[in-house]
Design a protein around this motif. Structure first.
Motif, PDB file in Angstrom:
ATOM      1  N   GLY A  59       0.982  -0.972   0.053  1.00 38.72           N
ATOM      2  CA  GLY A  59       0.120   0.017   0.061  1.00 38.72           C
ATOM      3  C   GLY A  59       0.949   1.105   0.362  1.00 38.72           C
ATOM      4  N   GLY A  60       0.530   1.715  -0.754  1.00 36.73           N
ATOM      5  CA  GLY A  60       1.718   3.394  -1.433  1.00 36.73           C
ATOM      6  C   GLY A  60       0.747   4.903  -0.374  1.00 36.73           C
ATOM      7  N   GLY A  61      -0.362   4.616   0.619  1.00 33.36           N
ATOM      8  CA  GLY A  61      -0.936   5.599   1.281  1.00 33.36           C
ATOM      9  C   GLY A  61      -0.006   6.304   2.224  1.00 33.36           C
ATOM     10  N   GLY A  91      -5.807   6.058  -3.403  1.00 33.37           N
ATOM     11  CA  GLY A  91      -6.458   5.135  -2.246  1.00 33.37           C
ATOM     12  C   GLY A  91      -7.137   6.773  -1.792  1.00 33.37           C
ATOM     13  N   ALA A  92      -6.681   6.452  -0.270  1.00 31.11           N
ATOM     14  CA  ALA A  92      -7.945   7.302   0.371  1.00 31.11           C
ATOM     15  C   ALA A  92      -7.242   8.836   0.801  1.00 31.11           C
ATOM     16  CB  ALA A  92      -8.492   6.867   1.552  1.00 31.11           C
ATOM     17  N   SER A  93      -5.512   8.334   0.347  1.00 35.97           N
ATOM     18  CA  SER A  93      -4.814   9.119   1.117  1.00 35.97           C
ATOM     19  C   SER A  93      -4.860  10.587  -0.127  1.00 35.97           C
ATOM     20  CB  SER A  93      -2.896   9.131   0.901  1.00 35.97           C
ATOM     21  OG  SER A  93      -3.591   7.719   2.339  1.00 35.97           O
ATOM     22  N   THR A 233       0.841  -2.695  -9.123  1.00 37.84           N
ATOM     23  CA  THR A 233       1.708  -3.914  -8.508  1.00 37.84           C
ATOM     24  C   THR A 233      -0.172  -4.517  -7.861  1.00 37.84           C
ATOM     25  OG1 THR A 233       3.256  -3.270  -9.841  1.00 37.84           O
ATOM     26  CG2 THR A 233       3.161  -4.934  -7.848  1.00 37.84           C
ATOM     27  N   LEU A 234      -0.329  -5.396  -8.113  1.00 34.44           N
ATOM     28  CA  LEU A 234      -1.197  -5.919  -7.250  1.00 34.44           C
ATOM     29  C   LEU A 234      -0.882  -6.797  -6.256  1.00 34.44           C
ATOM     30  CD1 LEU A 234      -5.127  -5.503  -6.364  1.00 34.44           C
ATOM     31  CD2 LEU A 234      -4.758  -7.641  -7.591  1.00 34.44           C
ATOM     32  N   VAL A 235      -1.090  -6.453  -5.051  1.00 35.85           N
ATOM     33  CA  VAL A 235      -0.712  -7.644  -3.584  1.00 35.85           C
ATOM     34  C   VAL A 235      -1.805  -8.946  -4.125  1.00 35.85           C
ATOM     35  CG1 VAL A 235      -0.227  -8.467  -1.395  1.00 35.85           C
ATOM     36  CG2 VAL A 235       0.577  -6.248  -3.166  1.00 35.85           C
ATOM     37  N   ARG A 269     -10.187  -6.653   2.997  1.00 33.98           N
ATOM     38  CA  ARG A 269     -10.707  -8.588   1.632  1.00 33.98           C
ATOM     39  C   ARG A 269      -9.619  -9.791   2.308  1.00 33.98           C
ATOM     40  NH1 ARG A 269      -6.807  -8.545  -3.543  1.00 33.98           N
ATOM     41  NH2 ARG A 269      -6.757 -10.999  -3.576  1.00 33.98           N
ATOM     42  N   TRP A 270      -8.894  -9.658   3.199  1.00 38.12           N
ATOM     43  CA  TRP A 270      -8.184 -10.742   4.447  1.00 38.12           C
ATOM     44  C   TRP A 270      -8.795 -10.796   5.287  1.00 38.12           C
ATOM     45  CZ3 TRP A 270      -5.378  -6.967   0.014  1.00 38.12           C
ATOM     46  CH2 TRP A 270      -4.622  -8.057  -0.921  1.00 38.12           C
ATOM     47  N   GLN A 271      -9.050 -11.975   5.712  1.00 37.23           N
ATOM     48  CA  GLN A 271      -9.219 -12.608   7.040  1.00 37.23           C
ATOM     49  C   GLN A 271      -8.580 -12.439   7.992  1.00 37.23           C
ATOM     50  OE1 GLN A 271      -7.499 -15.795   8.865  1.00 37.23           O
ATOM     51  NE2 GLN A 271      -9.924 -15.350  10.286  1.00 37.23           N
ATOM     52  N   GLY A 399      -8.139   1.155  10.362  1.00 37.74           N
ATOM     53  CA  GLY A 399      -8.566   1.543  11.516  1.00 37.74           C
ATOM     54  C   GLY A 399      -9.147   2.659  11.872  1.00 37.74           C
ATOM     55  N   TYR A 400      -8.311   3.290  10.953  1.00 37.42           N
ATOM     56  CA  TYR A 400      -8.185   5.055  11.107  1.00 37.42           C
ATOM     57  C   TYR A 400      -9.930   5.652  10.911  1.00 37.42           C
ATOM     58  CZ  TYR A 400      -3.911   4.218   9.564  1.00 37.42           C
ATOM     59  OH  TYR A 400      -2.438   4.284   9.942  1.00 37.42           O
ATOM     60  N   SER A 401     -10.397   4.978  10.740  1.00 38.90           N
ATOM     61  CA  SER A 401     -12.109   5.890  10.741  1.00 38.90           C
ATOM     62  C   SER A 401     -12.476   7.258  10.269  1.00 38.90           C
ATOM     63  CB  SER A 401     -12.170   5.431  12.094  1.00 38.90           C
ATOM     64  OG  SER A 401     -12.725   4.882  12.851  1.00 38.90           O
ATOM     65  N   GLY A 404      -7.088   9.893   9.004  1.00 37.28           N
ATOM     66  CA  GLY A 404      -5.985   9.249   9.488  1.00 37.28           C
ATOM     67  C   GLY A 404      -5.132  10.230   8.623  1.00 37.28           C
ATOM     68  N   VAL A 405      -5.116  11.467   8.660  1.00 34.38           N
ATOM     69  CA  VAL A 405      -4.055  12.110   7.193  1.00 34.38           C
ATOM     70  C   VAL A 405      -3.141  12.449   8.940  1.00 34.38           C
ATOM     71  CG1 VAL A 405      -3.469  14.693   6.586  1.00 34.38           C
ATOM     72  CG2 VAL A 405      -5.747  13.479   5.983  1.00 34.38           C
ATOM     73  N   SER A 406      -3.523  12.773   9.892  1.00 33.40           N
ATOM     74  CA  SER A 406      -2.535  13.322  11.018  1.00 33.40           C
ATOM     75  C   SER A 406      -1.883  11.373  11.524  1.00 33.40           C
ATOM     76  CB  SER A 406      -2.742  13.674  11.571  1.00 33.40           C
ATOM     77  OG  SER A 406      -4.299  13.501  12.935  1.00 33.40           O
TER      78      SER A 406
HETATM   79  C1  LIG Z   1     -13.394  10.860   0.867  1.00 34.38           C
HETATM   80  C2  LIG Z   1     -12.492  10.916   2.080  1.00 34.38           C
HETATM   81  C3  LIG Z   1     -12.549  12.461   3.093  1.00 34.38           C
HETATM   82  C4  LIG Z   1     -11.473  11.890   4.289  1.00 34.38           C
HETATM   83  N1  LIG Z   1     -11.154  13.025   4.720  1.00 34.38           N
HETATM   84  C5  LIG Z   1     -10.498  12.583   5.446  1.00 34.38           C
HETATM   85  C6  LIG Z   1      -9.731  14.184   6.160  1.00 34.38           C
HETATM   86  O1  LIG Z   1     -10.029  15.281   6.106  1.00 34.38           O
HETATM   87  N2  LIG Z   1      -8.726  13.640   7.575  1.00 34.38           N
HETATM   88  C7  LIG Z   1      -8.520  12.523   7.879  1.00 34.38           C
HETATM   89  O2  LIG Z   1      -7.464  12.756   9.036  1.00 34.38           O
HETATM   90  N3  LIG Z   1      -9.055  12.120   7.200  1.00 34.38           N
HETATM   91  C8  LIG Z   1     -10.265  11.006   6.477  1.00 34.38           C
HETATM   92  N4  LIG Z   1     -10.110  10.917   5.454  1.00 34.38           N
HETATM   93  C9  LIG Z   1      -8.984   9.211   5.361  1.00 34.38           C
HETATM   94  C10 LIG Z   1      -7.767   9.326   5.049  1.00 34.38           C
HETATM   95  O3  LIG Z   1      -7.880   9.553   4.255  1.00 34.38           O
HETATM   96  C11 LIG Z   1      -7.551   8.005   5.380  1.00 34.38           C
HETATM   97  O4  LIG Z   1      -7.471   7.079   6.149  1.00 34.38           O
HETATM   98  C12 LIG Z   1      -5.724   7.574   5.249  1.00 34.38           C
HETATM   99  O5  LIG Z   1      -5.808   7.930   3.717  1.00 34.38           O
HETATM  100  C13 LIG Z   1      -5.530   6.503   4.912  1.00 34.38           C
HETATM  101  O6  LIG Z   1      -4.151   6.314   4.928  1.00 34.38           O
HETATM  102  P1  LIG Z   1      -3.391   5.230   4.476  1.00 34.38           P
HETATM  103  O7  LIG Z   1      -1.921   5.097   3.228  1.00 34.38           O
HETATM  104  O8  LIG Z   1      -3.469   3.899   5.505  1.00 34.38           O
HETATM  105  O9  LIG Z   1      -4.881   4.274   3.225  1.00 34.38           O
HETATM  106  P2  LIG Z   1      -5.094   5.110   1.347  1.00 34.38           P
HETATM  107  O10 LIG Z   1      -3.959   6.267   1.296  1.00 34.38           O
HETATM  108  O11 LIG Z   1      -6.413   4.005   0.914  1.00 34.38           O
HETATM  109  O12 LIG Z   1      -3.854   3.694   0.308  1.00 34.38           O
HETATM  110  C14 LIG Z   1      -4.312   2.296   1.259  1.00 34.38           C
HETATM  111  C15 LIG Z   1      -3.079   1.793  -0.566  1.00 34.38           C
HETATM  112  O13 LIG Z   1      -3.433   0.823  -0.402  1.00 34.38           O
HETATM  113  C16 LIG Z   1      -3.555   0.128  -1.744  1.00 34.38           C
HETATM  114  N5  LIG Z   1      -4.146  -1.547  -2.597  1.00 34.38           N
HETATM  115  C17 LIG Z   1      -5.522  -1.711  -1.787  1.00 34.38           C
HETATM  116  N6  LIG Z   1      -5.253  -2.800  -2.481  1.00 34.38           N
HETATM  117  C18 LIG Z   1      -4.338  -3.295  -2.543  1.00 34.38           C
HETATM  118  C19 LIG Z   1      -3.381  -4.212  -3.016  1.00 34.38           C
HETATM  119  N7  LIG Z   1      -4.521  -5.594  -2.873  1.00 34.38           N
HETATM  120  N8  LIG Z   1      -1.996  -4.132  -3.802  1.00 34.38           N
HETATM  121  C20 LIG Z   1      -1.568  -3.140  -3.584  1.00 34.38           C
HETATM  122  N9  LIG Z   1      -2.209  -2.229  -3.094  1.00 34.38           N
HETATM  123  C21 LIG Z   1      -2.853  -1.952  -2.872  1.00 34.38           C
HETATM  124  C22 LIG Z   1      -4.526   1.525  -2.276  1.00 34.38           C
HETATM  125  O14 LIG Z   1      -4.656   1.484  -3.883  1.00 34.38           O
HETATM  126  C23 LIG Z   1      -4.182   2.065  -1.683  1.00 34.38           C
HETATM  127  O15 LIG Z   1      -3.601   3.719  -2.189  1.00 34.38           O
HETATM  128  C24 LIG Z   1     -10.955  10.537   4.214  1.00 34.38           C
HETATM  129  C25 LIG Z   1     -10.985   9.834   3.543  1.00 34.38           C
HETATM  130  C26 LIG Z   1     -11.797   9.386   2.687  1.00 34.38           C
HETATM  131  C27 LIG Z   1     -11.984   8.289   1.258  1.00 34.38           C
END
Ligand SMILES: Cc1cc2nc3c(=O)[nH]c(=O)nc-3n(C[C@H](O)[C@H](O)[C@H](O)COP(=O)(O)OP(=O)(O)OC[C@H]3O[C@@H](n4cnc5c(N)ncnc54)[C@H](O)[C@@H]3O)c2cc1C
Length: 492
Positions: A59-61, A91-93, A233-235, A269-271, A399-401, A404-406
């Motif tokens: 995951g590259g968020g 993704g969400a980031s 690249t899909l895991v 997706r994972w158990q 589980g950032y609910s 998750g930004v900070s």
């Molecule tokens: C619309 C929206 C608004 C939000 N607003 C806020 C906000 O204002 N403030 C705040 O704090 N949080 C907010 N959030 C939540 C915040 O964006 C997330 O908690 C945070 O980005 C999580 O970061 P992450 O790296 O864990 O996840 P992600 O950024 O989702 O990264 C996970 C990555 O995994 C990749 N991935 C998925 N499946 C696979 C696979 N099988 N193989 C390889 N890669 C895969 C995805 O493409 C994705 O890039 C919001 C979320 C959304 C959707």
């Protein structure tokens, strides 16, 4: 003010914009500013064949990238490989509202989890992380519109009045009343004038960012520091020692003793993770530039503002005078699948646009220019959960609910320490390990059916409350179902 804008069609709150066809405005902006040398196929080509690494990050968020950068800081010689199915920030980031918030509003839950001292240490750790984010962005030339002017929570209907009170009282009791303090109606109006804002609370250590510019900036720094990134690249599977992937280049394998799962909602997706959270969609709408209207409303300090619905509305201005407003009134996913409902749901985007104009009737003639959605991972605790799977070698943070930004920057510190086997101030936080495990949700299809019924009921209830009515007893009862079953979700 005399409004010279063309009248809108009031029957279409989205002004013809439909979510789902393209990347978020944030990500388009951030990608347009990047040099060709950082393009995916040049800087982060798909994986083909076998690679070795000390740590493989899935995951590259934010979570994956902060973990990679932190690992390099702690152990510069490590070989670190990040695997991302889309592009970093896809993704969400790269789609979120960009609110940077602390955990003082979560203090009662933290106290229940870990006691007074550890709760305060945890909230302070996130404040420290926010300061470190600011310093990191400055030091590395990441222009992500960092604005640290605080966060305002408001009540936008009588039913929302005082929902912050338990947390503000708890902060006061523990000697941190300045970190999350109640605001009168007049004080709220000092941040932004709305006919529906009734009172609120203020968190000074908080702010906003351009979320995709942050994600792409982290990617650049990770690459500069020698982290290997494979995008598109899909895991397909993982275990301690081995990650299997597919891409347009074919099958791939990363052999790595330590694996970090940073997949956010996609982890459902994972158990080991699927039962621990509900995937839910959240949508953001973006207005045309309206600096004049922002001035008229008095929303000139740049603070993020959120109301206190369960399906909350959260809005923030941008430096070019737009408003980005999100609505949590999306849908639950089924069985961990992140499908089109998470990016193309017109109804959810429409509700966000309606929420924006309810807050500020001055926006009646202001057009929506973009709308997009993404998945969030809602668990029972509203806090992320970090740990290592039994047997070791696979670490996770999720589980950032929707916050998750900070927290993901803090997650990077925790996960880097877990991957290195360190026992330190980060791995000893009460969000790490078995005691922090969120309560399991029921298996499918019960989880989906329950979440769907709850979502319909809470939507009806909150709309009724905003209109000054009380929803009927059946709707109220369904909206209380999570609480009835002992989950910390939804209204009492
Ligand atoms: C619309 C929206 C608004 C939000 N607003 C806020 C906000 O204002 N403030 C705040 O704090 N949080 C907010 N959030 C939540 C915040 O964006 C997330 O908690 C945070 O980005 C999580 O970061 P992450 O790296 O864990 O996840 P992600 O950024 O989702 O990264 C996970 C990555 O995994 C990749 N991935 C998925 N499946 C696979 C696979 N099988 N193989 C390889 N890669 C895969 C995805 O493409 C994705 O890039 C919001 C979320 C959304 C959707």
């Amino acid at each position: 003010m005399v409004d010279s804008r063309r009248p809108r069609d009031p029957a279409d709150p989205l002004d013809g914009v439909r979510p789902g066809g393209r990347r978020s405005w944030w990500l388009r902006e951030a990608l347009a500013a990047e040099p060709p040398s950082l393009a995916a196929d040049v800087a982060a080509p798909p994986l083909a064949g076998e690679e070795r690494a000390d740590v493989a990050i899935l995951g590259g968020g934010y979570t994956g990238l902060w973990t990679a950068i932190r690992l390099r800081e702690l152990e510069p010689a490590l070989r670190i490989v990040v695997i991302e199915s889309d592009i970093c920030g896809g993704g969400a980031s790269g789609r979120n509202g960009g609110f940077v918030t602390g955990w003082w509003d979560e203090l009662p839950g933290l106290v229940a989890l870990a006691g007074d001292a550890e709760a305060v240490r945890t909230a302070e750790a996130l404040d420290t992380t926010i300061a470190a984010m600011r310093a990191f962005l400055e030091a590395n030339g990441i222009d992500a519109w960092w604005t640290e002017t605080g966060f305002v929570s408001v009540s936008a209907s009588p039913a929302q009045d005082d929902v912050w009170r338990e947390a503000t009282d708890e902060c006061e009791r523990l000697g941190h009343g300045d970190r999350w303090r109640p605001l009168t109606r007049e004080e709220v109006a000092g941040y932004a004038r709305s006919p529906v804002f009734r009172a609120g609370a203020f968190m000074p250590v908080a702010g906003t960012v351009q979320p995709a510019a942050l994600a792409r900036g982290l990617r650049r720094v990770a690459l500069e520091r020698g982290v290997v990134i494979h995008e598109r690249t899909l895991v397909e599977g993982f275990e301690a020692g081995r990650v299997t992937t597919t891409s347009a280049e074919g099958a791939g394998t990363v052999l790595a003793d330590q694996v970090v799962v940073a997949l956010n909602a996609w982890a459902a997706r994972w158990q080991p993770f699927g039962r621990r959270f509900v995937t839910w969609s959240s949508y953001v709408v973006l207005t045309e530039p309206i600096p004049d209207v922002l001035a008229e409303i008095g929303w000139t300090g740049g603070e993020g503002i959120a109301d206190s619905r369960f399906t909350l509305h959260y809005g923030r201005p941008t430096p070019d005078g737009r408003i980005a407003l999100g609505g949590g009134g999306g849908r639950a996913g089924f069985g961990g699948r992140i499908g089109r409902a998470f990016s193309s749901d017109v109804g959810s985007a429409r509700r966000a646009a309606e929420g924006l104009r309810r807050w500020f009737p001055e926006l009646a003639n202001v057009r929506i220019e973009d709308a997009w959605g993404g998945p969030i991972d809602i668990d029972d605790s509203h806090r992320p959960w970090f740990g290592t799977l039994p047997g070791g070698g696979v670490h996770f943070g999720l589980g950032y609910s929707g916050n998750g930004v900070s927290a993901a920057a803090l997650g990077g510190r925790v996960l880097a320490s877990l991957a290195l086997g360190r026992d330190d101030e980060w791995t000893s936080l009460p969000l790490v390990g078995e005691p922090a495990t969120p309560r399991a949700f029921p298996p499918e299809p019960f989880r989906y059916v329950g979440a769907r019924a709850f979502r319909e009921a809470i939507g009806i209830r909150e709309r009724a409350e905003e209109a000054g009515r009380t929803a009927n007893p059946v709707i109220r009862e369904i909206s209380r179902l999570p609480r009835r079953f002992g989950y910390h979700l939804g209204p009492e």
